[in-house]
Design an enzyme around this catalytic site. Structure first.
Site, PDB file in Angstrom:
ATOM      1  N   GLU A 142      -1.967   8.131  -5.066  1.00  0.00           N
ATOM      2  CA  GLU A 142      -2.182   7.694  -6.456  1.00  0.00           C
ATOM      3  C   GLU A 142      -3.329   8.465  -7.099  1.00  0.00           C
ATOM      4  O   GLU A 142      -4.320   8.754  -6.440  1.00  0.00           O
ATOM      5  CB  GLU A 142      -2.474   6.191  -6.473  1.00  0.00           C
ATOM      6  CG  GLU A 142      -1.241   5.359  -6.198  1.00  0.00           C
ATOM      7  CD  GLU A 142      -1.468   3.880  -6.467  1.00  0.00           C
ATOM      8  OE1 GLU A 142      -2.321   3.532  -7.303  1.00  0.00           O
ATOM      9  OE2 GLU A 142      -0.785   3.068  -5.831  1.00  0.00           O
ATOM     10  N   ARG A 171       0.848  -1.183   0.000  1.00  0.00           N
ATOM     11  CA  ARG A 171       0.000   0.000   0.000  1.00  0.00           C
ATOM     12  C   ARG A 171       0.887   1.236   0.000  1.00  0.00           C
ATOM     13  O   ARG A 171       1.861   1.313   0.762  1.00  0.00           O
ATOM     14  CB  ARG A 171      -0.918   0.020   1.235  1.00  0.00           C
ATOM     15  CG  ARG A 171      -1.915  -1.135   1.301  1.00  0.00           C
ATOM     16  CD  ARG A 171      -3.012  -0.992   0.259  1.00  0.00           C
ATOM     17  NE  ARG A 171      -3.987  -2.070   0.342  1.00  0.00           N
ATOM     18  CZ  ARG A 171      -3.936  -3.207  -0.336  1.00  0.00           C
ATOM     19  NH1 ARG A 171      -2.922  -3.413  -1.165  1.00  0.00           N
ATOM     20  NH2 ARG A 171      -4.861  -4.128  -0.209  1.00  0.00           N
ATOM     21  N   HIS A 205       1.210   0.558 -10.459  1.00  0.00           N
ATOM     22  CA  HIS A 205       0.284  -0.327  -9.734  1.00  0.00           C
ATOM     23  C   HIS A 205      -0.087  -1.543 -10.593  1.00  0.00           C
ATOM     24  O   HIS A 205      -1.267  -1.799 -10.852  1.00  0.00           O
ATOM     25  CB  HIS A 205      -0.976   0.445  -9.330  1.00  0.00           C
ATOM     26  CG  HIS A 205      -1.657  -0.135  -8.118  1.00  0.00           C
ATOM     27  ND1 HIS A 205      -2.300   0.631  -7.185  1.00  0.00           N
ATOM     28  CD2 HIS A 205      -1.819  -1.423  -7.696  1.00  0.00           C
ATOM     29  CE1 HIS A 205      -2.816  -0.143  -6.249  1.00  0.00           C
ATOM     30  NE2 HIS A 205      -2.528  -1.400  -6.536  1.00  0.00           N
TER      31      HIS A 205
END
Length: 386
Positions: free
Chosen positions: A302, A273, A320
């Site tokens: 993000e 994360r 990601h």
């Protein structure tokens, strides 16, 4: 009044209306819904991230369930809208659900699905890829070649780190952390130090057995140690991979102080994360320690990176993509669809959300169960006995 959103419709006369906020890989998930009399509507709006207003428009006046994405803000507003439309199911196409207000879902009686079990090896593989790429400076070397700067072999050109015999550190030795550790140990004969609140007995047994195998074949055996504190891992490991959950105890787990604890030529990898790492502190550390390297798949805010991070030659940054293998992403779409379908059909909840093979077997019908509902207990949903 919400503006209409462009959609693609499958099985227009289906009894149940299921909405997907994004087009997802593969077609099995669509076919499974159609076979159970669902009308499937897939948003084709050319937006990376849909707004709350966009999703409300998709839900409309009648909607039985929604398949959504981790970039969307699923809180009181959306669960209220879904409930008003008669919906009782929402599933993230993701294992994480930090974007979901589960309490709001509970308030409106909406089951919240996620997709664990299918991402383990794929995520671990990317963490291993980033570790190797950082150690051998592969991205820097690739850019150097493409820029036409290579004019002959030199003894000091892109000298990196050898992994064999070094120590890999794992913070969070759950399914993904353990899979990553095994790849690094068996692939590169690295020693292991790990920190986790719970003992990883299976991982320890694997390292012990592999060490005995190496010794029997005349090689240096690998070793393992469970650290008493995270700082021990940071101080002693040459490569450190982060695999914790994200909560208030792990927010900015890696910060100015913890970075200073690490070796000057260490490698840090994060495929867990984004907010686990303080990116501002990381950028400063990368500037001050040019031989320190990092591989990041997730970011604090993000889709943005903190200023300066993209300029760092000693940072590898990817968008990601830890779960981005064809098999995994198609499996995630299938599991998300089956979570919604299962709730619509009144199926119980699968007893082990990490044992997903029966749902992904394309040669047999999936079990009559919801693969993974995170608020099953709160909603008092029955558990499958299959």
């Amino acid at each position: 009044m919400a503006k209409p959103v462009s959609i693609e419709v499958w099985n227009p006369n289906g009894k149940y209306r299921v909405v997907s906020t994004k087009s997802m890989p593969g077609t099995r998930w669509i076919n499974l819904l159609i076979e159970q009399d669902c009308r499937v509507e897939i948003c084709t709006q050319k937006k990376t991230i849909l707004s709350v207003e966009d999703i409300i428009a998709l839900i409309g006046d009648k909607c039985d369930g929604v398949i959504g994405q981790l970039t969307e803000d699923w809180g009181e507003t959306l669960f209220s809208a879904l409930s008003r439309a008669g919906g009782k199911a929402f599933s993230n196409m993701a294992v994480g659900y930090n974007n979901v207000d589960v309490n709001a879902a509970n308030k409106y009686g909406v089951a919240v699905g996620n997709t664990p079990g299918v991402l383990t090896e794929t995520t671990a593989e990317l963490a291993a890829s980033l570790s190797l790429a950082a150690a051998r400076r592969i991205v820097e070397a690739d850019e150097f070649m493409r820029a036409g700067l290579y004019d002959g072999w030199l003894p000091n050109l892109f000298v990196g780190n050898l992994l064999k015999g070094q120590t890999v550190g794992v913070i969070g030795a759950g399914r993904i952390g353990s899979a990553y550790a095994r790849m690094m140990i068996e692939g590169f004969k690295m020693n292991l130090i790990y920190y986790d609140l719970y003992q990883s007995t299976r991982l320890e047994k694997f390292v012990t057995a592999y060490g005995e195998f190496l010794k029997a074949n005349g090689e240096q055996p690998v070793t393992w140690r469970r650290a008493a504190t995270m700082d021990e891992v940071l101080r002693q490991a040459d490569v450190i991979s982060l695999h914790p959950v994200l909560d208030k105890t792990t927010y900015h787990l890696i910060n100015k102080e913890s970075l200073a604890t690490m070796k000057k030529e260490a490698i840090l990898v994060n495929c867990s994360r984004g907010p686990v790492v303080d990116e501002v502190a990381l950028v400063e550390h990368l500037k001050q320690n040019p031989m320190f390297r990092v591989g990041l798949d997730v970011f604090e805010d993000e889709p943005f990176m903190k200023p300066g991070l993209s300029d760092m030659k000693n940072a590898i940054v990817v968008p990601h993509i830890a779960s981005a293998s064809k098999w995994t992403r198609e499996g995630m779409a299938t599991l998300a669809a089956l979570n919604v379908l299962g709730k619509i059909k009144g199926y119980p909840v699968w007893s082990d959300p990490n044992r997903v093979a029966p749902f992904l077997n394309e040669n047999a019908p999936p079990p009559a169960a919801c693969p993974s509902i995170v608020n099953a207990k709160a909603l008092s949903l029955p558990v499958s006995r299959l």
